[in-house]
Design an enzyme around this catalytic site. Structure first.
Site, PDB file in Angstrom:
ATOM      1  CE1 TYR A 140     -11.154   4.020  -7.908  1.00 50.87           C
ATOM      2  CE2 TYR A 140      -8.789   3.982  -7.557  1.00 50.87           C
ATOM      3  CZ  TYR A 140      -9.937   3.374  -8.018  1.00 50.87           C
ATOM      4  OH  TYR A 140      -9.866   2.126  -8.565  1.00 50.87           O
ATOM      5  CB  ILE A 162      -3.097  -2.770  -7.076  1.00 50.70           C
ATOM      6  CG1 ILE A 162      -4.300  -3.242  -7.930  1.00 50.70           C
ATOM      7  CG2 ILE A 162      -1.903  -2.434  -7.963  1.00 50.70           C
ATOM      8  CD1 ILE A 162      -4.886  -2.168  -8.825  1.00 50.70           C
ATOM      9  CB  SER A 207      -4.021  -1.781   3.152  1.00 48.62           C
ATOM     10  OG  SER A 207      -3.928  -1.778   4.572  1.00 48.62           O
ATOM     11  CG  ASN A 244      -1.009  -6.501   1.618  1.00 53.01           C
ATOM     12  OD1 ASN A 244      -1.190  -7.571   2.199  1.00 53.01           O
ATOM     13  ND2 ASN A 244      -1.890  -5.515   1.652  1.00 53.01           N
TER      14      ASN A 244
END
Length: 331
Positions: free
Chosen positions: A114, A291, A294, A303
């Site tokens: 990531y 998970i 956002s 959430n």
């Protein structure tokens, strides 16, 4: 003389009664302690022996909806909902993790691939939240497996948060067993607390698990109403391993369709919540940690707000019926 024998007989009865009552009292006094121990074990989901990977003595992990955590087989508690950081750039990731922690969330998922481990670590350090309250997951990518020891050190340096709560292998690849054993060694050294796998399914797990020493604490796979893994989830849970789902809203290009699904929308309306909240609650009631990703602070807070309503068995079944076996990513 007769009166004396009657007196002795009555005294004997009283003595026997006292002894019997004392013994019963001792037996009864141990029952609450036993019941309390049983209750604690049920809440945690695994016994202490299971936390030490003790062979076949396993039970499916149990979510505690009061503490909003699950006890891992490694002996550590993990929050059951949090934030995924896939595709979040450096500053965007920092702001999103900050928003999560400010909203009370404590679970953050990142990965080497990531490219935002440094931002996650900076947000954790800057948050003012005690380190032990935050649970950070990161992952080694297959191109790191051949040099896993160095990759673990790199992750520790990028995150800079003292230790890693959970490290996963991102998906199967060459040298994955060797990389897992490097993570096992890092656990022994106190660098990592729990280890696991991502994108491992029944066939892969059946081949992989006999080759390693520490049972994975978690397996993270794609799970959403259109791809439910109803054969894989129990297979994993029966081994005392926690299941975590990525792409809970179906992934990019599919989110609008899933959130707009008529079945899910109708259930959301009945509970006065959003479709996203229904999907996340459906996961939790199936025993799947969520998970969602956002960068929107309002959505991040939403959430986390999953405990003021519950889905009925009929509603769960309606969502279960949506399964298409439709996988939205390649691994």
């Amino acid at each position: 003389m007769k009166r004396k024998w009657i007196s002795i007989w009555i005294s004997g009865l009283l003595l026997i009664g006292c002894l019997t009552g004392c013994n019963n009292g001792a037996a009864n006094s141990s029952e609450p302690e036993s019941a309390s121990s049983s209750s604690a074990s049920e809440t945690a989901g695994t016994s202490s022996s299971e936390g030490e990977n003790s062979g076949d003595q396993t039970s499916a992990p149990v979510f505690d909806f009061e503490s909003k955590t699950v006890m891992l087989n490694s002996g550590y508690e993990m929050p059951i909902m949090g934030l995924g950081t896939y595709s979040l750039s450096d500053e965007e990731c920092y702001n999103s993790v900050t928003a999560l922690l400010e909203a009370g969330g404590r679970l953050v998922d990142t990965a080497h691939i990531y490219g935002n481990e440094t931002a996650v670590g900076r947000a954790v350090r800057d948050s003012g939240v005690p380190r032990e309250e935050i649970f950070v997951i990161t992952k080694l990518y297959p191109n790191q497996f051949a040099n896993a020891e160095e990759a673990i050190v790199e992750a520790l340096e990028k995150l800079d948060i003292e230790y890693i709560d959970m490290m996963l292998l991102h998906h199967p690849g060459d040298n994955d067993v060797e990389a897992y054993k490097a993570m096992e060694q890092a656990v022994q050294e106190g660098k990592i607390r729990s280890i696991g796998l991502s994108n491992w399914y029944v066939e892969e797990l059946t081949e992989f698990l006999p080759q390693v020493t520490i049972t994975p604490a978690l397996v993270q796979n794609e799970i959403h109403p259109y791809y439910q893994e109803n054969d894989v989830i129990p297979f994993i849970q029966e081994k005392g391993i926690v299941v975590q789902g990525w792409y809970p809203f179906g992934g990019r290009g599919h989110t609008a369709e899933l959130l707009g699904d008529e079945v899910i929308s109708a259930i959301a309306e009945d509970h006065d919540v959003t479709s996203a909240q229904v999907i996340l609650r459906w996961n939790l009631q199936k025993g799947v940690v969520v998970i969602p990703g956002s960068s929107n602070p309002d959505h991040i807070r939403e959430n986390l707000d999953l405990f003021e309503f519950a889905l009925t068995e009929e509603e769960m079944n309606r969502i279960n019926a949506l399964d298409r076996g439709e996988k939205h990513d390649w691994y």
